[in-house]
Motif scaffolding. Structure first.
Motif, PDB file in Angstrom:
ATOM      1  N   CYS A  80       5.280 -87.611   0.353  1.00  0.00           N
ATOM      2  CA  CYS A  80       5.362 -86.359  -0.401  1.00  0.00           C
ATOM      3  C   CYS A  80       6.578 -85.565   0.071  1.00  0.00           C
ATOM      4  O   CYS A  80       6.638 -85.092   1.200  1.00  0.00           O
ATOM      5  CB  CYS A  80       4.080 -85.563  -0.190  1.00  0.00           C
ATOM      6  N   ARG A  81       7.545 -85.443  -0.802  1.00  0.00           N
ATOM      7  CA  ARG A  81       8.803 -84.782  -0.449  1.00  0.00           C
ATOM      8  C   ARG A  81       8.633 -83.282  -0.270  1.00  0.00           C
ATOM      9  O   ARG A  81       7.907 -82.633  -1.012  1.00  0.00           O
ATOM     10  CB  ARG A  81       9.837 -85.020  -1.540  1.00  0.00           C
ATOM     11  N   SER A  82       9.347 -82.758   0.680  1.00  0.00           N
ATOM     12  CA  SER A  82       9.332 -81.317   0.908  1.00  0.00           C
ATOM     13  C   SER A  82      10.088 -80.613  -0.220  1.00  0.00           C
ATOM     14  O   SER A  82      11.122 -81.089  -0.684  1.00  0.00           O
ATOM     15  CB  SER A  82       9.997 -80.982   2.241  1.00  0.00           C
ATOM     16  N   ASN A  83       9.541 -79.518  -0.646  1.00  0.00           N
ATOM     17  CA  ASN A  83      10.221 -78.680  -1.643  1.00  0.00           C
ATOM     18  C   ASN A  83      10.658 -77.363  -1.020  1.00  0.00           C
ATOM     19  O   ASN A  83      11.017 -76.434  -1.721  1.00  0.00           O
ATOM     20  CB  ASN A  83       9.305 -78.426  -2.846  1.00  0.00           C
ATOM     21  N   GLY A  84      10.587 -77.294   0.305  1.00  0.00           N
ATOM     22  CA  GLY A  84      10.974 -76.084   1.010  1.00  0.00           C
ATOM     23  C   GLY A  84       9.838 -75.092   1.161  1.00  0.00           C
ATOM     24  O   GLY A  84       9.981 -74.094   1.848  1.00  0.00           O
ATOM     25  N   GLY A  85       8.707 -75.352   0.514  1.00  0.00           N
ATOM     26  CA  GLY A  85       7.574 -74.436   0.592  1.00  0.00           C
ATOM     27  C   GLY A  85       6.418 -75.045   1.362  1.00  0.00           C
ATOM     28  O   GLY A  85       6.455 -76.214   1.756  1.00  0.00           O
ATOM     29  N   PRO A  86       5.369 -74.269   1.569  1.00  0.00           N
ATOM     30  CA  PRO A  86       4.233 -74.757   2.354  1.00  0.00           C
ATOM     31  C   PRO A  86       3.343 -75.746   1.589  1.00  0.00           C
ATOM     32  O   PRO A  86       2.601 -76.497   2.198  1.00  0.00           O
ATOM     33  CB  PRO A  86       3.460 -73.487   2.701  1.00  0.00           C
ATOM     34  N   LEU A  87       3.408 -75.749   0.253  1.00  0.00           N
ATOM     35  CA  LEU A  87       2.631 -76.683  -0.554  1.00  0.00           C
ATOM     36  C   LEU A  87       3.582 -77.677  -1.204  1.00  0.00           C
ATOM     37  O   LEU A  87       4.589 -77.286  -1.805  1.00  0.00           O
ATOM     38  CB  LEU A  87       1.857 -75.948  -1.657  1.00  0.00           C
ATOM     39  N   ARG A  88       3.262 -78.962  -1.089  1.00  0.00           N
ATOM     40  CA  ARG A  88       4.087 -80.014  -1.694  1.00  0.00           C
ATOM     41  C   ARG A  88       3.244 -80.744  -2.728  1.00  0.00           C
ATOM     42  O   ARG A  88       2.232 -81.361  -2.383  1.00  0.00           O
ATOM     43  CB  ARG A  88       4.593 -80.953  -0.610  1.00  0.00           C
ATOM     44  N   PHE A  89       3.673 -80.701  -3.989  1.00  0.00           N
ATOM     45  CA  PHE A  89       2.920 -81.359  -5.054  1.00  0.00           C
ATOM     46  C   PHE A  89       2.830 -82.848  -4.778  1.00  0.00           C
ATOM     47  O   PHE A  89       3.822 -83.493  -4.451  1.00  0.00           O
ATOM     48  CB  PHE A  89       3.587 -81.110  -6.410  1.00  0.00           C
ATOM     49  N   HIS A  90       1.632 -83.414  -4.942  1.00  0.00           N
ATOM     50  CA  HIS A  90       1.419 -84.817  -4.599  1.00  0.00           C
ATOM     51  C   HIS A  90       0.903 -85.674  -5.747  1.00  0.00           C
ATOM     52  O   HIS A  90       1.427 -86.742  -6.013  1.00  0.00           O
ATOM     53  CB  HIS A  90       0.456 -84.925  -3.419  1.00  0.00           C
ATOM     54  N   HIS A  91      -0.166 -85.247  -6.426  1.00  0.00           N
ATOM     55  CA  HIS A  91      -0.722 -86.077  -7.496  1.00  0.00           C
ATOM     56  C   HIS A  91      -1.550 -85.246  -8.473  1.00  0.00           C
ATOM     57  O   HIS A  91      -1.907 -84.111  -8.195  1.00  0.00           O
ATOM     58  CB  HIS A  91      -1.577 -87.229  -6.929  1.00  0.00           C
ATOM     59  N   ILE A  92      -1.806 -85.874  -9.621  1.00  0.00           N
ATOM     60  CA  ILE A  92      -2.779 -85.338 -10.571  1.00  0.00           C
ATOM     61  C   ILE A  92      -3.962 -86.297 -10.563  1.00  0.00           C
ATOM     62  O   ILE A  92      -3.830 -87.457 -10.160  1.00  0.00           O
ATOM     63  CB  ILE A  92      -2.206 -85.191 -12.006  1.00  0.00           C
ATOM     64  N   CYS A  93      -5.112 -85.797 -10.979  1.00  0.00           N
ATOM     65  CA  CYS A  93      -6.312 -86.628 -10.954  1.00  0.00           C
ATOM     66  C   CYS A  93      -7.033 -86.548 -12.289  1.00  0.00           C
ATOM     67  O   CYS A  93      -7.150 -85.466 -12.884  1.00  0.00           O
ATOM     68  CB  CYS A  93      -7.241 -86.173  -9.831  1.00  0.00           C
ATOM     69  N   PHE A  94      -7.492 -87.706 -12.745  1.00  0.00           N
ATOM     70  CA  PHE A  94      -8.266 -87.827 -13.971  1.00  0.00           C
ATOM     71  C   PHE A  94      -9.656 -88.367 -13.635  1.00  0.00           C
ATOM     72  O   PHE A  94      -9.785 -89.292 -12.831  1.00  0.00           O
ATOM     73  CB  PHE A  94      -7.613 -88.825 -14.940  1.00  0.00           C
ATOM     74  N   ARG A  95     -10.664 -87.824 -14.282  1.00  0.00           N
ATOM     75  CA  ARG A  95     -12.025 -88.373 -14.187  1.00  0.00           C
ATOM     76  C   ARG A  95     -12.224 -89.298 -15.382  1.00  0.00           C
ATOM     77  O   ARG A  95     -11.926 -88.914 -16.518  1.00  0.00           O
ATOM     78  CB  ARG A  95     -13.056 -87.248 -14.219  1.00  0.00           C
ATOM     79  N   VAL A  96     -12.718 -90.518 -15.121  1.00  0.00           N
ATOM     80  CA  VAL A  96     -12.920 -91.492 -16.194  1.00  0.00           C
ATOM     81  C   VAL A  96     -14.400 -91.833 -16.319  1.00  0.00           C
ATOM     82  O   VAL A  96     -15.139 -91.818 -15.329  1.00  0.00           O
ATOM     83  CB  VAL A  96     -12.091 -92.775 -15.965  1.00  0.00           C
ATOM     84  N   PRO A  97     -14.847 -92.153 -17.543  1.00  0.00           N
ATOM     85  CA  PRO A  97     -16.274 -92.428 -17.767  1.00  0.00           C
ATOM     86  C   PRO A  97     -16.698 -93.863 -17.444  1.00  0.00           C
ATOM     87  O   PRO A  97     -17.880 -94.119 -17.240  1.00  0.00           O
ATOM     88  CB  PRO A  97     -16.461 -92.143 -19.256  1.00  0.00           C
ATOM     89  N   ASP A  98     -15.761 -94.813 -17.399  1.00  0.00           N
ATOM     90  CA  ASP A  98     -16.112 -96.220 -17.207  1.00  0.00           C
ATOM     91  C   ASP A  98     -15.209 -96.819 -16.131  1.00  0.00           C
ATOM     92  O   ASP A  98     -14.056 -97.169 -16.400  1.00  0.00           O
ATOM     93  CB  ASP A  98     -15.957 -96.975 -18.533  1.00  0.00           C
ATOM     94  N   TRP A  99     -15.734 -96.931 -14.911  1.00  0.00           N
ATOM     95  CA  TRP A  99     -14.921 -97.388 -13.794  1.00  0.00           C
ATOM     96  C   TRP A  99     -14.461 -98.829 -13.967  1.00  0.00           C
ATOM     97  O   TRP A  99     -13.306 -99.156 -13.713  1.00  0.00           O
ATOM     98  CB  TRP A  99     -15.670 -97.236 -12.470  1.00  0.00           C
ATOM     99  N   GLY A 100     -15.352 -99.705 -14.384  1.00  0.00           N
ATOM    100  CA  GLY A 100     -14.994-101.110 -14.527  1.00  0.00           C
ATOM    101  C   GLY A 100     -13.844-101.310 -15.500  1.00  0.00           C
ATOM    102  O   GLY A 100     -12.896-102.057 -15.221  1.00  0.00           O
ATOM    103  N   ALA A 101     -13.903-100.624 -16.633  1.00  0.00           N
ATOM    104  CA  ALA A 101     -12.834-100.741 -17.631  1.00  0.00           C
ATOM    105  C   ALA A 101     -11.527-100.168 -17.086  1.00  0.00           C
ATOM    106  O   ALA A 101     -10.458-100.762 -17.261  1.00  0.00           O
ATOM    107  CB  ALA A 101     -13.241-100.032 -18.919  1.00  0.00           C
ATOM    108  N   LEU A 102     -11.604 -99.022 -16.425  1.00  0.00           N
ATOM    109  CA  LEU A 102     -10.390 -98.423 -15.845  1.00  0.00           C
ATOM    110  C   LEU A 102      -9.787 -99.358 -14.802  1.00  0.00           C
ATOM    111  O   LEU A 102      -8.584 -99.592 -14.780  1.00  0.00           O
ATOM    112  CB  LEU A 102     -10.719 -97.059 -15.224  1.00  0.00           C
ATOM    113  N   ARG A 103     -10.632 -99.928 -13.957  1.00  0.00           N
ATOM    114  CA  ARG A 103     -10.137-100.802 -12.890  1.00  0.00           C
ATOM    115  C   ARG A 103      -9.434-102.030 -13.465  1.00  0.00           C
ATOM    116  O   ARG A 103      -8.409-102.464 -12.961  1.00  0.00           O
ATOM    117  CB  ARG A 103     -11.302-101.200 -11.969  1.00  0.00           C
ATOM    118  N   ARG A 104      -9.968-102.598 -14.549  1.00  0.00           N
ATOM    119  CA  ARG A 104      -9.315-103.743 -15.190  1.00  0.00           C
ATOM    120  C   ARG A 104      -7.951-103.342 -15.749  1.00  0.00           C
ATOM    121  O   ARG A 104      -6.963-104.048 -15.562  1.00  0.00           O
ATOM    122  CB  ARG A 104     -10.194-104.317 -16.302  1.00  0.00           C
ATOM    123  N   ARG A 105      -7.891-102.207 -16.427  1.00  0.00           N
ATOM    124  CA  ARG A 105      -6.620-101.747 -17.007  1.00  0.00           C
ATOM    125  C   ARG A 105      -5.597-101.409 -15.916  1.00  0.00           C
ATOM    126  O   ARG A 105      -4.402-101.612 -16.100  1.00  0.00           O
ATOM    127  CB  ARG A 105      -6.847-100.543 -17.915  1.00  0.00           C
TER     128      ARG A 105
END
Length: 158
Positions: A80-105
């Motif tokens: 995670c690269r520094s942006n000069g501030g105390p918080l460094r953006f790292h990721h976005i997160c999605f909730r999915v309804p079907d884990w098996g299908a997501l894992r295959r994709r």
């Protein structure tokens, strides 16, 4: 690969309490709980340890995850690269309804899996997640999670 309910933006910080302070007066209405995390995750290079502290701050329908890493054997947070501030953006997160299908994709698309955790062998209703390394295109990781509805409601209430 972008799918599911985008509910979280996550930031890495060196000082979790200082990160929380930045949200005071900016929509924080409920004091967040700091959660210690010490887990083994699956990576392309085998099991690795991730240890640190996290907290979740809800503002409207968006959750902000703050991550203070202590042991990062994957190197995921060190990227995670520094942006000069105390918080460094790292990721976005999605909730999915079907884990098996997501894992295959996930195995059929362009972004490599950086790490994942699936404890279904231990408890079928456990939280599952994986991170895709989408930095080359989006500049950040993309996390996908699956969890049973009662767990989702608990997380929403935090």
């Amino acid at each position: 690969m972008l799918e599911g309910l985008h509910y979280q933006n996550a930031y890495v910080c060196d000082d979790l309490e200082a990160g929380i302070d930045l949200f005071r007066g900016r929509g924080l209405t409920k004091e967040p709980t700091i959660i210690p995390v010490d887990q083994r995750v699956i990576t392309p290079h085998g099991l690795r340890r991730q240890k640190g502290r996290v907290c979740f701050i809800w503002i409207g329908d968006l959750q902000y995850e703050l991550i203070e890493s202590e042991i990062d054997e994957v190197g995921l947070y060190a990227h995670c690269r520094s942006n000069g501030g105390p918080l460094r953006f790292h990721h976005i997160c999605f909730r999915v309804p079907d884990w098996g299908a997501l894992r295959r994709r996930a195995g059929e698309q362009e972004f490599p899996v950086a790490m994942e955790r699936d404890l279904a062998d231990e408890a079928e209703d456990s939280l599952r997640f994986l991170y895709l390394d989408a930095r080359a295109v989006f500049g950040h990781y993309i996390e996908y999670t699956w969890m049973p509805e009662p767990m989702w409601q608990h997380i929403r209430a935090m």
